[in-house]
Design a protein around this motif. Sequence first.
Motif, PDB file in Angstrom:
ATOM      1  N   VAL A   1      -1.055 -10.190   4.686  1.00 51.44           N
ATOM      2  CA  VAL A   1      -0.034  -9.170   4.956  1.00 51.44           C
ATOM      3  C   VAL A   1      -0.360  -7.899   4.172  1.00 51.44           C
ATOM      4  CG1 VAL A   1       2.428  -8.599   4.837  1.00 51.44           C
ATOM      5  CG2 VAL A   1       1.715 -10.949   5.304  1.00 51.44           C
ATOM      6  N   VAL A   2      -0.306  -6.769   4.872  1.00 49.50           N
ATOM      7  CA  VAL A   2      -0.392  -5.450   4.245  1.00 49.50           C
ATOM      8  C   VAL A   2       0.918  -4.749   4.556  1.00 49.50           C
ATOM      9  CG1 VAL A   2      -1.587  -3.244   4.159  1.00 49.50           C
ATOM     10  CG2 VAL A   2      -2.893  -5.345   4.476  1.00 49.50           C
ATOM     11  N   LEU A   3       1.626  -4.330   3.514  1.00 46.05           N
ATOM     12  CA  LEU A   3       2.959  -3.759   3.670  1.00 46.05           C
ATOM     13  C   LEU A   3       2.959  -2.332   3.150  1.00 46.05           C
ATOM     14  CD1 LEU A   3       5.859  -4.600   4.482  1.00 46.05           C
ATOM     15  CD2 LEU A   3       6.220  -5.198   2.112  1.00 46.05           C
ATOM     16  N   GLU A   4       3.236  -1.368   4.018  1.00 46.04           N
ATOM     17  CA  GLU A   4       3.313   0.027   3.595  1.00 46.04           C
ATOM     18  C   GLU A   4       4.633   0.253   2.868  1.00 46.04           C
ATOM     19  OE1 GLU A   4       2.462   3.031   6.493  1.00 46.04           O
ATOM     20  OE2 GLU A   4       0.648   2.003   7.176  1.00 46.04           O
ATOM     21  N   MET A   5       4.530   0.559   1.575  1.00 46.12           N
ATOM     22  CA  MET A   5       5.709   0.668   0.723  1.00 46.12           C
ATOM     23  C   MET A   5       6.187   2.107   0.516  1.00 46.12           C
ATOM     24  SD  MET A   5       6.561  -2.381   0.026  1.00 46.12           S
ATOM     25  CE  MET A   5       7.710  -2.174  -1.304  1.00 46.12           C
ATOM     26  N   GLY A   6       5.378   3.080   0.833  1.00 44.60           N
ATOM     27  CA  GLY A   6       5.784   4.456   0.627  1.00 44.60           C
ATOM     28  C   GLY A   6       4.594   5.388   0.658  1.00 44.60           C
ATOM     29  N   GLY A   7       4.837   6.621   0.219  1.00 39.08           N
ATOM     30  CA  GLY A   7       3.801   7.636   0.252  1.00 39.08           C
ATOM     31  C   GLY A   7       3.189   7.879  -1.113  1.00 39.08           C
ATOM     32  N   ASP A   8       1.993   8.418  -1.096  1.00 39.84           N
ATOM     33  CA  ASP A   8       1.265   8.770  -2.310  1.00 39.84           C
ATOM     34  C   ASP A   8       0.267   9.857  -1.931  1.00 39.84           C
ATOM     35  OD1 ASP A   8       0.415   8.768  -4.909  1.00 39.84           O
ATOM     36  OD2 ASP A   8      -0.349   6.726  -4.917  1.00 39.84           O
ATOM     37  N   ARG A   9      -0.360  10.454  -2.915  1.00 44.51           N
ATOM     38  CA  ARG A   9      -1.358  11.488  -2.635  1.00 44.51           C
ATOM     39  C   ARG A   9      -2.658  10.911  -2.123  1.00 44.51           C
ATOM     40  NH1 ARG A   9      -0.969  16.701  -5.060  1.00 44.51           N
ATOM     41  NH2 ARG A   9       1.163  17.024  -5.689  1.00 44.51           N
TER      42      ARG A   9
ATOM     43  N   VAL B   1       0.843  -1.195   0.000  1.00 47.93           N
ATOM     44  CA  VAL B   1       0.000   0.000   0.000  1.00 47.93           C
ATOM     45  C   VAL B   1       0.877   1.243   0.000  1.00 47.93           C
ATOM     46  CG1 VAL B   1      -1.957  -1.129   1.124  1.00 47.93           C
ATOM     47  CG2 VAL B   1      -0.259   0.027   2.519  1.00 47.93           C
ATOM     48  N   TYR B   2       0.339   2.290  -0.597  1.00 51.91           N
ATOM     49  CA  TYR B   2       0.967   3.603  -0.602  1.00 51.91           C
ATOM     50  C   TYR B   2      -0.012   4.546   0.068  1.00 51.91           C
ATOM     51  CZ  TYR B   2       4.108   1.409  -3.891  1.00 51.91           C
ATOM     52  OH  TYR B   2       5.013   0.552  -4.471  1.00 51.91           O
ATOM     53  N   VAL B   3       0.423   5.195   1.136  1.00 54.43           N
ATOM     54  CA  VAL B   3      -0.478   5.991   1.967  1.00 54.43           C
ATOM     55  C   VAL B   3      -0.077   7.455   1.932  1.00 54.43           C
ATOM     56  CG1 VAL B   3      -1.001   4.056   3.483  1.00 54.43           C
ATOM     57  CG2 VAL B   3       0.896   5.524   4.031  1.00 54.43           C
ATOM     58  N   PRO B   4      -1.049   8.362   2.103  1.00 51.56           N
ATOM     59  CA  PRO B   4      -0.688   9.781   2.212  1.00 51.56           C
ATOM     60  C   PRO B   4       0.211  10.009   3.425  1.00 51.56           C
ATOM     61  CG  PRO B   4      -3.037   9.533   1.843  1.00 51.56           C
ATOM     62  CD  PRO B   4      -2.488   8.162   2.089  1.00 51.56           C
ATOM     63  N   LEU B   5       1.205  10.854   3.254  1.00 50.87           N
ATOM     64  CA  LEU B   5       2.200  11.042   4.311  1.00 50.87           C
ATOM     65  C   LEU B   5       1.634  11.717   5.549  1.00 50.87           C
ATOM     66  CD1 LEU B   5       5.260  12.025   2.120  1.00 50.87           C
ATOM     67  CD2 LEU B   5       4.684   9.804   3.087  1.00 50.87           C
TER      68      LEU B   5
ATOM     69  N   THR C   1      -3.533   3.978  -2.059  1.00 51.90           N
ATOM     70  CA  THR C   1      -3.596   3.046  -3.179  1.00 51.90           C
ATOM     71  C   THR C   1      -2.935   1.736  -2.774  1.00 51.90           C
ATOM     72  OG1 THR C   1      -1.530   3.904  -4.093  1.00 51.90           O
ATOM     73  CG2 THR C   1      -3.565   4.853  -4.944  1.00 51.90           C
ATOM     74  N   TRP C   2      -3.295   0.664  -3.474  1.00 54.19           N
ATOM     75  CA  TRP C   2      -2.716  -0.645  -3.183  1.00 54.19           C
ATOM     76  C   TRP C   2      -2.550  -1.450  -4.456  1.00 54.19           C
ATOM     77  CZ3 TRP C   2      -7.706   0.696  -1.748  1.00 54.19           C
ATOM     78  CH2 TRP C   2      -8.733   0.024  -2.402  1.00 54.19           C
ATOM     79  N   LYS C   3      -1.605  -2.377  -4.374  1.00 47.61           N
ATOM     80  CA  LYS C   3      -1.340  -3.336  -5.446  1.00 47.61           C
ATOM     81  C   LYS C   3      -0.929  -4.637  -4.786  1.00 47.61           C
ATOM     82  CE  LYS C   3       0.739  -0.444  -9.034  1.00 47.61           C
ATOM     83  NZ  LYS C   3       1.978  -0.219  -9.768  1.00 47.61           N
ATOM     84  N   PRO C   4      -1.179  -5.763  -5.436  1.00 49.24           N
ATOM     85  CA  PRO C   4      -0.611  -7.008  -4.909  1.00 49.24           C
ATOM     86  C   PRO C   4       0.915  -6.903  -4.875  1.00 49.24           C
ATOM     87  CG  PRO C   4      -2.294  -7.490  -6.541  1.00 49.24           C
ATOM     88  CD  PRO C   4      -2.065  -6.003  -6.564  1.00 49.24           C
ATOM     89  N   LEU C   5       1.501  -7.381  -3.807  1.00 50.32           N
ATOM     90  CA  LEU C   5       2.946  -7.257  -3.623  1.00 50.32           C
ATOM     91  C   LEU C   5       3.713  -7.994  -4.719  1.00 50.32           C
ATOM     92  CD1 LEU C   5       5.025  -5.944  -1.809  1.00 50.32           C
ATOM     93  CD2 LEU C   5       5.041  -7.999  -0.436  1.00 50.32           C
TER      94      LEU C   5
END
Length: 165
Positions: free
Chosen positions: A143-151, A29-33, A154-158
Amino acid sequence: MSILGNPLTLITSGKPFIRALEAAGTLGVYVPLEGGLEGRYQRRLRGAGYKVLNITARGLGDLSSYLLDVHGVRPPHLGKKNLGREGAVGYRYFVPPVATYEAEVLPKGAKGLVIWMLEGHILSRSELEFLVTLPQTDSRIKVVLEMGGDRQFTWKPLKDILAAA
């Protein structure tokens, strides 16, 4: 239109996220900072019957040992040293496997355990591959893995993120 933008974006059911997690097993997942949205999705997971375990990727060491096996840890010695049989590194304490233990003590009727891991961008490729295969070895674990930031959240299969890298 409110000050916060579209009010419908604040009320999300989380069903597409939960369906994607159940289908893939592991999501990046990419989460807002500024934060906040990940808590909403964690609440949606708990509402859907999952137990959520929050951990950070920093300092875990060997992921398979930490999550699935009994493993030894040594607390910091704080300047005090043993000169006996333990050497100068201190005592070793054995800790139960985090994911296996949590999956075994799930409440009745729970769908499974979701490991929500922060700071996933520091993990190596082999560790990411292990996390992709983890839900295949134990179907109760996702498993949900925070991979970085985004506006936006969003998520994608790892496995798709690994294929692109």
